[in-house]
Structure formats: structure tokens, C-alpha cells
Design a protein around this motif. Structure first.
Motif, mmCIF file in Angstrom:
data_model
loop_
_atom_site.group_PDB
_atom_site.id
_atom_site.type_symbol
_atom_site.label_atom_id
_atom_site.label_comp_id
_atom_site.label_asym_id
_atom_site.label_seq_id
_atom_site.Cartn_x
_atom_site.Cartn_y
_atom_site.Cartn_z
ATOM 1 N N LYS A 262 0.934 -1.110 0.147
ATOM 2 C CA LYS A 262 0.039 -0.099 -0.099
ATOM 3 C C LYS A 262 0.898 1.269 -0.125
ATOM 4 O O LYS A 262 0.421 2.174 -0.624
ATOM 5 N N LEU B 195 1.987 2.242 -3.504
ATOM 6 C CA LEU B 195 0.994 2.265 -4.646
ATOM 7 C C LEU B 195 0.940 3.761 -5.208
ATOM 8 O O LEU B 195 1.195 3.711 -6.459
ATOM 9 N N ILE C 82 -5.244 -3.038 -5.337
ATOM 10 C CA ILE C 82 -5.625 -2.468 -4.200
ATOM 11 C C ILE C 82 -6.696 -1.323 -4.399
ATOM 12 O O ILE C 82 -7.509 -1.256 -3.831
ATOM 13 N N GLN D 43 -10.350 -1.191 -3.198
ATOM 14 C CA GLN D 43 -10.941 -0.063 -2.473
ATOM 15 C C GLN D 43 -11.921 0.866 -3.154
ATOM 16 O O GLN D 43 -12.975 1.437 -2.405
ATOM 17 N N ALA E 251 -8.345 -4.107 1.209
ATOM 18 C CA ALA E 251 -7.008 -4.338 0.280
ATOM 19 C C ALA E 251 -6.513 -5.837 0.864
ATOM 20 O O ALA E 251 -5.823 -6.464 -0.171
#
Ligand code: ASP
Length: 414
Positions: free
Chosen positions: A51, A54, A361, A365, A371
Motif C-alpha cells: 500500500k 501504490l 488494491i 478499495q 485491500a
């Protein structure tokens, strides 16, 4: 002897499943609780790292992709046709991905509660109508880019990256140092992704063990079903849809195309990386398909960074599969949101192995799915990545032929 990352991931997934079964033998014990706690920490670190990367990854990937364009009227025609082709083929891929998941009811009929905690905060954007979607879209994307970065607002970041990339193209040589900076920043991000992938075996071990220890194992058969449906659909896109478009719009028969591009397609399969295959795709497109160098030299690198039909198809299908597993029915608006984000996610995914997993992810979301659900997909990702990368690369070469054909037509008629 060092094992390849692929092998390590596979072994980690198998060991994770075995450890999960072992844990099942000790219900209501301290050993189970302690192990689940440790597995949760390990898996959170892995997902957290993904994350973390990202937003900067998507930003730099799009910026570099767009800034490779060159200004000029001939080129503006080229990139308009390229863009139209990319959007068309990706849209078809997205529709195919959603339709096949619906048609085969992949993931329906089980109701897992692995993500109960994450889902307790789930806000279903059911009340979203097309007009409120548009208002939301404008309010959420046209914002201060720094806020977008800190909030992890991927859509706003993508828009800013696109605009910035276009400005770099317009500015030409003046902005060379910024272009170089963007390139280097992107390279650094790729390096970080490489580091995170090094700990992937540990993350996958933890995720699989936790999944088996806390869940109904019928999920494994669902996963196999999903893998078969996605692979079949991706192959259909590559063997039927793209060749048909090539034949209609590029006036090239598929046999000539496949013969000429065989080397690049096999390399894409073996490396799972559009970027690594790019030099070979370029060579095949120019030398075997006869596309003019100035066209192939733009379309192929641009496509290897930004045009990914296989990835888009996979991400849309996977989001629907996860929703099905959780017993959630996505409304039409939510499915449109999935398509739009999957398209953006495929733009933002760099052409490296498993990049689609990082951008996945944002697709999850976008409709409120957790995620953490990528835990389910990760163990099969590297296998699926091979076929989707082939189709990603195929799309780039096919679009080069179409663009070449149409700009030749335009030149001879003007
Ligand atoms: N491996 C893919 C590619 O290089 C990207 C992805 O993970 O979907 O094209």
C-alpha cells in the motif's frame, strides 16, 4: 543454490497451506492464538508495504509513460489513434472480464468472514447514481495534488500525473532535467517494488496459513475456478478479440501477426514483464510486421507502460470474484466504478511481474472491498501473470500495426 522468486513464492504458498492445516489441529489453544497473532503481523507488514508504494508508483509510471510522447502535428495524429485503440481494446477486455465472472458465477455460494474486521467499516456506495457519481468524481479528482498524495486519492494522482506529463511533452527540451528526474524516481520505485517482492514469500506464507486456519477451505477450489475462468477469458481476448480487430482495422491476417511476434510473446510469457520484453516487441513489430520505425518507436514503449488489456481484464474480474466470495452483490454503478478504476489501475501498473497486484488494491478499495483481500489472489498471481502479460504485449504490437496502417492511409490521402 539460489531459488528464483517464483519458486520461493510457490513453496511459501504450499508451506503456508500446510501450516494452516496444522493449526487447525489445535483449536482453542494458546498455540493457535499466538500463531494467528504472529501471522497477522507478518501479513500486515507485507500488505502495508504494498500500500505504501501504490501512489508513488502509479504517479511515476504514468508520468514517465506520457512524457515519452513527442509533440508535433504528425505525432499528435499518431497518439490520438493510439489512445483511441488503447481505450477500445481495454474497454473490451474489461467487459469480457466482468461478463465471464458473472456468467460462470465465479466465487458465488461461499460467504467467507476472513475480512470481517475490514468489512465492518464497509460503506456500500449503493446510493450512488450516475449524476452523483459525476459530482463526486469532479469534487474528488480536481483537488490539490499534495492532498491527493497524502490521502492516497489515486484518481486525483493519476489526473495530475497525466497533466504534468503532457506539460513536460509540450515544454520539450526545457524540461529535460525534470523528465530525467521522473525517470529516475520511477526506477527507484521499481527497485523498492523489487525489495518488497523479496519479502513476498514470508507475506504469502503468513496470508495462506491464516486463510486456511481461519477459513473454510472450500475457498481453494473457488480459487482454482477463478484461475481457469480468468485464464480462459484472457486467452479468448488474445486469440479472438484482438486478432479480429487487427484484421478489420489493421488489414493484417492473424497468422502473419502471430508468426512475426512469436519471439516477443514467448518472452512475455517467460518474463511476465512487458518492460523487459519491450526491446524484443519493438524489433518484431518493425522487422517482422513492417511497421515504420517512427510509429513502432512511439507506440510500443508507450503501450508497454500504459496499455495493458490483460491486466485490466484480470483486475475487473478479480474485484467481482472477491465481492462474490464475500456475498456482496455489486450494483451496476459499482461495476462501472470497478471498470474505470481497473482501466486506471492498468495504466498505472508498470510492466513488471505482479505489478497488477499492487494496483489491484485501488480497484478493491474503489467499491469498499478490503485491500487485504488480495491475500486470496496472491498465491495464484504469478501463474496468471504469464498469460496476461502475453496479451498486454500482444496489444501493444497489434495497435502499432493499426496505427501504422491508418497514418499511411492518411498520408496518402492528404
Ligand atoms: N506483469 C504485467 C506486465 O508486465 C503487469 C501486471 O502485473 O499485470 O505486463
Amino acid at each position: 543454490m539460489t531459488m528464483s522468486l517464483n519458486t520461493q513464492i510457490l513453496i511459501a504458498a504450499i508451506l503456508g497451506v500446510a501450516f494452516g492445516f496444522l493449526l487447525n489441529q489445535f483449536p482453542d489453544t494458546q498455540f493457535l492464538d499466538g500463531s494467528i497473532y504472529t501471522l497477522s503481523i507478518a501479513s500486515s507488514i507485507f500488505i502495508g508495504l504494498l500500500k505504501m508504494l501504490l501512489v508513488p508508483l502509479i504517479f511515476s509510471s504514468i508520468l514517465v509513460g506520457v512524457s515519452n510522447l513527442e509533440a508535433g502535428s504528425q505525432l499528435s495524429r499518431v497518439w490520438k489513434i493510439t489512445l483511441a485503440c488503447c481505450v477500445t481494446t481495454t474497454t473490451l477486455a474489461l467487459i469480457l472480464g466482468l461478463a465471464s465472472t458473472h456468467f460462470f458465477h465465479v466465487g458465488q455460494g461461499v460467504d467467507i468472514d476472513l475480512f470481517k474486521d475490514a468489512m465492518s467499516q464497509h460503506k456500500s456506495p449503493d446510493s450512488l447514481t450516475p449524476s452523483s457519481f459525476l459530482t463526486n468524481f469532479i469534487q474528488n479528482t480536481l483537488i490539490n495534488p499534495f492532498k491527493a498524495f497524502s490521502d492516497g486519492n489515486v484518481l486525483a494522482v493519476v489526473l495530475f500525473a497525466l497533466l504534468l506529463g503532457l506539460a513536460l511533452v509540450q515544454g520539450g527540451e526545457r524540461f529535460n532535467s525534470i523528465k530525467q528526474l521522473a525517470r529516475q524516481f520511477f526506477d527507484i520505485m521499481m527497485m523498492l517494488v523489487g525489495w518488497v517482492m523479496k519479502v513476498a514469500p514470508i507475506g504469502i506464507f503468513a496470508l495462506m496459513a491464516k486463510l486456511i486456519a481461519t477459513e473454510d477451505i472450500s475457498i481453494l477450489s473457488r480459487l482454482a475456478e477463478f484461475a481457469i475462468v480468468v485464464t480462459g477469458t484472457t486467452i479468448f481476448h488474445g486469440v479472438v478479440v484482438l486478432p479480429l480487430l487487427l484484421w478489420i482495422f489493421g488489414k493484417m491476417d492473424p497468422i502473419t501477426f502471430f508468426k512475426g511476434t512469436r519471439a516477443a510473446l514467448i518472452t512475455a510469457f517467460a518474463t511476465s514483464s512487458s518492460s523487459a520484453t519491450m526491446p524484443l516487441s519493438l524489433k518484431c513489430t518493425q522487422e517482422n510486421l513492417g511497421v515504420r520505425p517512427q510509429i513502432a518507436g512511439f507506440v510500443v514503449p508507450f503501450g508497454s507502460q500504459l496499455n495493458m488489456d490483460g491486466t485490466a481484464l484480470y483486475e475487473a474480474a478479480a474485484a467481482l470474484f472477491i465481492a462474490n466470495l464475500m456475498g456482496l452483490e455489486l450494483s451496476i454503478t459499482q461495476q462501472i466504478i470497478v471498470c474505470l478504476t481497473a482501466m486506471i489501475a492498468s495504466l498505472g501498473a508498470p510492466g513488471i511481474p505482479s505489478a497488477g497486484m499492487v494496483t489491484m488494491i485501488m480497484v478493491l478499495q474503489s467499491v469498499g472491498l478490503p485491500a487485504e483481500a488480495i491475500a486470496i489472489l496472491l498465491p495464484i498471481d504469478r501463474i496468471l501473470d504469464t498469460v496476461r502479460t502475453v496479451v498486454n504485449v500482444q496489444g501493444d504490437m497489434m495497435i502499432s500495426v493499426v496505427v501504422d496502417r491508418h497514418t499511411r492511409d492518411m498520408e496518402s490521402s492528404s
